[in-house]
Design a protein around this motif. Structure first.
Motif, mmCIF file in Angstrom:
data_model
loop_
_atom_site.group_PDB
_atom_site.id
_atom_site.type_symbol
_atom_site.label_atom_id
_atom_site.label_comp_id
_atom_site.label_asym_id
_atom_site.label_seq_id
_atom_site.Cartn_x
_atom_site.Cartn_y
_atom_site.Cartn_z
ATOM 1 N N ILE A 49 0.850 -1.214 0.000
ATOM 2 C CA ILE A 49 0.000 0.000 0.000
ATOM 3 C C ILE A 49 0.875 1.249 0.000
ATOM 4 O O ILE A 49 0.523 2.263 0.606
ATOM 5 N N VAL A 50 2.015 1.187 -0.670
ATOM 6 C CA VAL A 50 2.961 2.304 -0.616
ATOM 7 C C VAL A 50 2.354 3.589 -1.152
ATOM 8 O O VAL A 50 2.570 4.676 -0.604
ATOM 9 N N GLU A 51 1.541 3.494 -2.229
ATOM 10 C CA GLU A 51 0.960 4.711 -2.803
ATOM 11 C C GLU A 51 -0.006 5.385 -1.832
ATOM 12 O O GLU A 51 -0.092 6.615 -1.759
ATOM 13 N N LYS A 52 -0.735 4.568 -1.038
ATOM 14 C CA LYS A 52 -1.651 5.140 -0.038
ATOM 15 C C LYS A 52 -0.888 5.819 1.081
ATOM 16 O O LYS A 52 -1.291 6.879 1.577
ATOM 17 N N GLU A 53 0.229 5.211 1.497
ATOM 18 C CA GLU A 53 1.020 5.814 2.566
ATOM 19 C C GLU A 53 1.668 7.112 2.108
ATOM 20 O O GLU A 53 1.746 8.079 2.863
ATOM 21 N N PHE A 54 2.140 7.135 0.862
ATOM 22 C CA PHE A 54 2.690 8.376 0.309
ATOM 23 C C PHE A 54 1.606 9.458 0.282
ATOM 24 O O PHE A 54 1.855 10.617 0.634
ATOM 25 N N LEU A 55 0.415 9.077 -0.153
ATOM 26 C CA LEU A 55 -0.691 10.034 -0.262
ATOM 27 C C LEU A 55 -1.120 10.527 1.113
ATOM 28 O O LEU A 55 -1.400 11.722 1.296
ATOM 29 N N ASP A 56 -1.166 9.644 2.105
ATOM 30 C CA ASP A 56 -1.528 10.047 3.473
ATOM 31 C C ASP A 56 -0.527 11.061 4.015
ATOM 32 O O ASP A 56 -0.906 12.046 4.656
ATOM 33 N N SER A 57 0.755 10.828 3.770
ATOM 34 C CA SER A 57 1.786 11.764 4.229
ATOM 35 C C SER A 57 1.627 13.123 3.540
ATOM 36 O O SER A 57 1.766 14.169 4.175
ATOM 37 N N ARG A 58 1.310 13.079 2.244
ATOM 38 C CA ARG A 58 1.115 14.333 1.508
ATOM 39 C C ARG A 58 -0.083 15.101 2.053
ATOM 40 O O ARG A 58 -0.014 16.317 2.267
ATOM 41 N N ASN A 59 -1.199 14.397 2.301
ATOM 42 C CA ASN A 59 -2.393 15.051 2.831
ATOM 43 C C ASN A 59 -2.142 15.623 4.227
ATOM 44 O O ASN A 59 -2.634 16.704 4.563
ATOM 45 N N THR A 64 -1.297 20.214 7.851
ATOM 46 C CA THR A 64 -0.554 20.860 8.933
ATOM 47 C C THR A 64 0.115 22.160 8.494
ATOM 48 O O THR A 64 0.226 23.100 9.294
ATOM 49 N N THR A 65 0.571 22.232 7.241
ATOM 50 C CA THR A 65 1.297 23.432 6.786
ATOM 51 C C THR A 65 0.437 24.367 5.945
ATOM 52 O O THR A 65 0.735 25.552 5.832
ATOM 53 N N GLY A 66 -0.629 23.823 5.328
ATOM 54 C CA GLY A 66 -1.470 24.628 4.453
ATOM 55 C C GLY A 66 -0.836 24.947 3.117
ATOM 56 O O GLY A 66 -1.323 25.800 2.375
ATOM 57 N N ARG A 67 0.257 24.253 2.784
ATOM 58 C CA ARG A 67 0.973 24.531 1.537
ATOM 59 C C ARG A 67 0.586 23.529 0.456
ATOM 60 O O ARG A 67 0.724 22.332 0.656
ATOM 61 N N CYS A 134 6.122 14.745 8.108
ATOM 62 C CA CYS A 134 5.046 15.417 7.357
ATOM 63 C C CYS A 134 5.049 16.932 7.564
ATOM 64 O O CYS A 134 3.990 17.571 7.542
ATOM 65 N N ASP A 135 6.241 17.524 7.774
ATOM 66 C CA ASP A 135 6.307 18.969 7.956
ATOM 67 C C ASP A 135 7.242 19.654 6.963
ATOM 68 O O ASP A 135 7.294 20.879 6.903
ATOM 69 N N LYS A 136 7.988 18.851 6.173
ATOM 70 C CA LYS A 136 8.888 19.421 5.180
ATOM 71 C C LYS A 136 8.877 18.565 3.921
ATOM 72 O O LYS A 136 8.479 17.405 3.968
ATOM 73 N N LYS A 137 9.354 19.163 2.812
ATOM 74 C CA LYS A 137 9.453 18.423 1.560
ATOM 75 C C LYS A 137 10.901 18.428 1.081
ATOM 76 O O LYS A 137 11.696 19.295 1.445
ATOM 77 N N PHE A 138 11.219 17.447 0.264
ATOM 78 C CA PHE A 138 12.568 17.338 -0.298
ATOM 79 C C PHE A 138 12.810 18.508 -1.246
ATOM 80 O O PHE A 138 11.985 18.801 -2.111
ATOM 81 N N ARG A 139 13.944 19.177 -1.062
ATOM 82 C CA ARG A 139 14.277 20.331 -1.899
ATOM 83 C C ARG A 139 15.245 19.893 -2.994
ATOM 84 O O ARG A 139 16.409 19.585 -2.729
ATOM 85 N N ASP A 140 14.756 19.866 -4.201
ATOM 86 C CA ASP A 140 15.552 19.406 -5.336
ATOM 87 C C ASP A 140 16.316 20.587 -5.931
ATOM 88 O O ASP A 140 15.869 21.732 -5.862
ATOM 89 N N ILE A 403 -7.700 10.596 14.355
ATOM 90 C CA ILE A 403 -6.634 10.427 13.369
ATOM 91 C C ILE A 403 -5.491 11.408 13.638
ATOM 92 O O ILE A 403 -4.314 11.057 13.539
ATOM 93 N N GLY A 404 -5.841 12.636 14.030
ATOM 94 C CA GLY A 404 -4.808 13.620 14.374
ATOM 95 C C GLY A 404 -3.979 13.171 15.568
ATOM 96 O O GLY A 404 -2.750 13.345 15.583
ATOM 97 N N ARG A 405 -4.665 12.599 16.568
ATOM 98 C CA ARG A 405 -3.942 12.104 17.751
ATOM 99 C C ARG A 405 -3.008 10.953 17.369
ATOM 100 O O ARG A 405 -1.851 10.885 17.827
ATOM 101 N N LEU A 406 -3.502 10.051 16.525
ATOM 102 C CA LEU A 406 -2.673 8.924 16.088
ATOM 103 C C LEU A 406 -1.491 9.396 15.241
ATOM 104 O O LEU A 406 -0.396 8.814 15.319
ATOM 105 N N MET A 407 -1.696 10.435 14.444
ATOM 106 C CA MET A 407 -0.593 10.976 13.650
ATOM 107 C C MET A 407 0.492 11.555 14.555
ATOM 108 O O MET A 407 1.693 11.417 14.274
ATOM 109 N N GLN A 408 0.060 12.194 15.663
ATOM 110 C CA GLN A 408 1.046 12.690 16.633
ATOM 111 C C GLN A 408 1.795 11.537 17.282
ATOM 112 O O GLN A 408 3.017 11.612 17.488
#
Length: 456
Positions: A49-59, A64-67, A134-140, A403-408
Motif C-alpha cells: 500500500i505504498v501509494e496510499k502511505e505516500f498520499l496520506d503523508s502528503r495530505n 498541517t502546513t497549508g501549503r 510530514c512537515d517538510k518536503k525534499f528540496r531538489d 486520526i490527528g492524535r494517532l498521527m502525533q
C-alpha cells in the motif's frame, strides 16, 4: 559501475495524485520484472500500500502546513543501472537500498525495486517528496543529481564495483576565481591563526592589511579599490562580530556538529578473490579492514563493551527492542488507515444518502440505478463498512480528532525509531565486524600452524 538519474514526478493532467502514485509504483513493483516481488525492499512503508502511505503523508503535510502548489512534485524516482554481468540482483538491490537511505538520510519513505527483465540490471527507487514528520518536503536542485552520482560511485567502490570514468572534454579548462568576500574571509582566518588578543587587535591587523573599517551600528570593511563596504555579518555566521569574539576567546562552538560514530563493514577478502578481484583490490581491502576494525574497537570502548558475549547480548536485545518498536509503528499506521477508510465511507454516505432513499422509493428501479450507479454503489459500500465496524459510528469530527492524535503518536514513535534504528545498526555492524575479524584471525592462525609443521 552504475549510471544514475534523479527524476521529479509531477501530477498528470486528468489524473488524481493517488492514481499517479499508483501507476508509477505499480510499474516499479511489476512482478514480471522483479521475479514475483523477490527483489523489492522498502523503508518506513508497506510495499503493498505504498501509494496510499505516500498520499496520506502528503495530505497530512497539506493539513498541517497549508501549503499546496500547482505543479507540485508528488514523489521522486532514482534510476540506477548497472553494467551487465557485474552484479547479482541481490547485490544490486542492496546497493540501491543503501543509496536511497544515504541520499535521503533516512528522512523519507521509499521502495527499491530491482528489475531483472533486461540484460542490464537496474533499480527503480521511488521516495516520498514529504518527509516522515510530514512537515517538510525534499528540496531538489541541479546539484542533487551530481551529489547522487558521486554517492552512487562511492557505494559502488565500497562494494568492489567499477565506476564510470568522468568525461574528459577538449579545450581550455574553465578558470575559477575567488570572490571578493572569500578574500576577506581568508584575510580574517590568517589573522585569527596568529591569535589576536581581542577584536580590536583583529581590526587593527585588517587595517594594516589595507582594509578600511567603518564603525557604527554594523561593523563593516572595504578592500582595496572597492566602492561599497561589506558588513562582517554578511560574510557568514562564522564571521559575525559575536562569532569572531567567541573565536578569539576560545568559546566558539559549531552548532549542529555531531560526532560520527558510524564505521565501515569489513570486506570479506577471500570471497572477493573468488569473485575474481586482483592483488590491488586485496591490498586495498587489508588497509580498509584495519581502519574499520579500529573504528569498531573505539565504538565498543565508548559503549563500555569488553567481551564478545556482552556485545552479542546487547545486539540481540537491541534487535528485539527495534522489532517491537517497529511493530508498534505498524499498529498505529494500520489504525490510521482503518479510520481513514471509515471516514471516507462516512463522507460518501452523507453525500449519497438522499439519492439512495429516492432509489428505495422507486422500488429499486433499474432505470434509476443506471442513472445513479456510482452514488448508489458508494452508499452500499459505506453501509457494508458500517456493519463490519460493529460499533457505534463516530462523527467525522471525532474521527479527525482521533486520526490527528494517532498521527502525533506516529511522529513521536518515529522520532524514537531513528534513535533505536541507529543504535541497533551500530551494534549489529559491530557484532558482524567482530565475528568476521575473529574468523579471519582464526584462518591466519591455522595457516601459520600449517607452515610451522615439518613436511613429511
Amino acid at each position: 559501475m552504475a549510471a544514475t538519474r534523479l527524476i521529479a514526478m509531477h501530477k498528470n493532467i486528468g489524473k488524481s495524485v493517488g492514481q499517479c502514485l499508483a501507476s508509477r509504483t505499480d510499474y516499479a513493483k511489476d512482478e514480471d520484472k522483479t521475479e514475483d516481488g523477490k527483489y523489492i525492499t522498502a523503508y518506513a512503508c508497506n510495499v503493498d500500500i505504498v501509494e496510499k502511505e505516500f498520499l496520506d503523508s502528503r495530505n497530512e503535510y497539506i493539513r498541517t502546513t497549508g501549503r499546496e502548489y500547482k505543479g507540485d512534485i508528488i514523489a521522486y524516482q532514482i534510476r540506477q543501472s548497472f553494467k551487465p554481468g557485474e552484479v547479482t540482483p541481490e547485490e544490486a538491490n542492496a546497493i540501491g537500498y543503501e543509496t536511497a537511505m544515504r541520499f535521503t538520510k533516512g528522512n523519507h519513505q521509499f521502495i527499491c525495486c530491482t528489475h531483472v527483465d533486461k540484460e542490464h540490471i537496474h533499480n527503480h527507487i521511488i521516495y516520498n517528496s514529504v518527509n516522515l514528520h510530514c512537515d517538510k518536503k525534499f528540496r531538489d536542485s541541479w546539484f542533487c543529481g551530481i551529489g547522487l552520482r558521486h554517492l552512487s560511485d562511492m557505494i559502488c567502490l565500497e562494494h568492489g564495483l567499477s565506476v564510470i570514468e568522468p568525461y574528459k572534454h577538449k579545450g581550455k579548462k574553465p578558470i575559477y576565481q575567488k570572490s571578493y568576500r572569500q578574500d576577506i574571509r581568508d584575510a580574517i582566518d590568517k589573522i585569527l591563526a596568529g591569535k589576536p588578543k581581542n577584536l580590536e587587535a583583529l581590526i587593527s591587523e585588517l587595517e594594516k592589511a589595507g582594509y578600511e573599517i567603518k564603525r557604527g551600528k554594523h561593523l563593516a570593511l572595504r578592500g582595496h579599490g572597492r566602492k561599497n563596504f561589506v558588513r562582517f555579518r554578511s560574510l557568514g555566521k562564522e564571521y559575525s562580530v559575536e562569532a569572531l569574539k567567541n573565536k578569539i576567546e576560545g568559546t566558539y562552538e559549531i552548532k549542529g556538529f555531531k560526532k560520527d560514530v558510524s564505521f565501515d563493514l569489513l570486506v570479506d577478502i577471500q570471497e572477493k578473490i573468488r569473485q575474481g578481484k586482483g592483488i590491488g583490490y586485496v591490498r586495498w581491502s587489508k588497509k580498509f579492514n584495519n581502519k574499520a576494525i579500529m573504528k569498531t574497537l573505539l565504538f565498543l570502548n565508548d559503549r563500555g563493551i569488553r567481551s564478545y558475549a556482552e556485545l552479542k547480548e546487547k545486539a540481540d536485545v537491541s534487535a528485539a527492542d527495534f522489532r517491537k518498536h517497529t511493530d508498534s509503528i505498524r499498529a498505529v499506521e494500520g489504525k490510521i488507515d482503518e479510520l481513514g477508510k471509515l471516514r471516507k465511507h462516512l463522507v460518501n454516505f452523507n453525500k449519497t444518502r438522499a439519492i439512495f432513499e429516492e432509489y428505495k422509493k422507486s422500488h429499486y428501479s433499474k432505470k434509476f440505478f443506471e442513472a445513479h450507479r456510482e452514488e448508489i454503489t458508494k452508499c452500499r459500500a459505506a453501509k457494508n463498512a458500517f456493519n463490519e465496524y460493529g460499533q457505534k459510528l463516530p462523527s467525522i469530527k471525532e474521527l479527525n480528532n482521533e486520526i490527528g492524535r494517532l498521527m502525533q503518536d506516529k511522529k513521536s514513535l518515529y522520532r524514537e525509531y531513528y534513535l533505536k534504528r541507529d543504535n541497533n545498526k551500530n551494534l549489529q555492524e559491530a557484532k558482524r565486524n567482530v565475528e568476521m575479524f575473529l574468523q579471519i584471525d582464526a584462518k591466519d592462525t591455522d595457516k601459520k600452524i600449517e607452515k610451522s609443521q615439518p613436511s613429511r
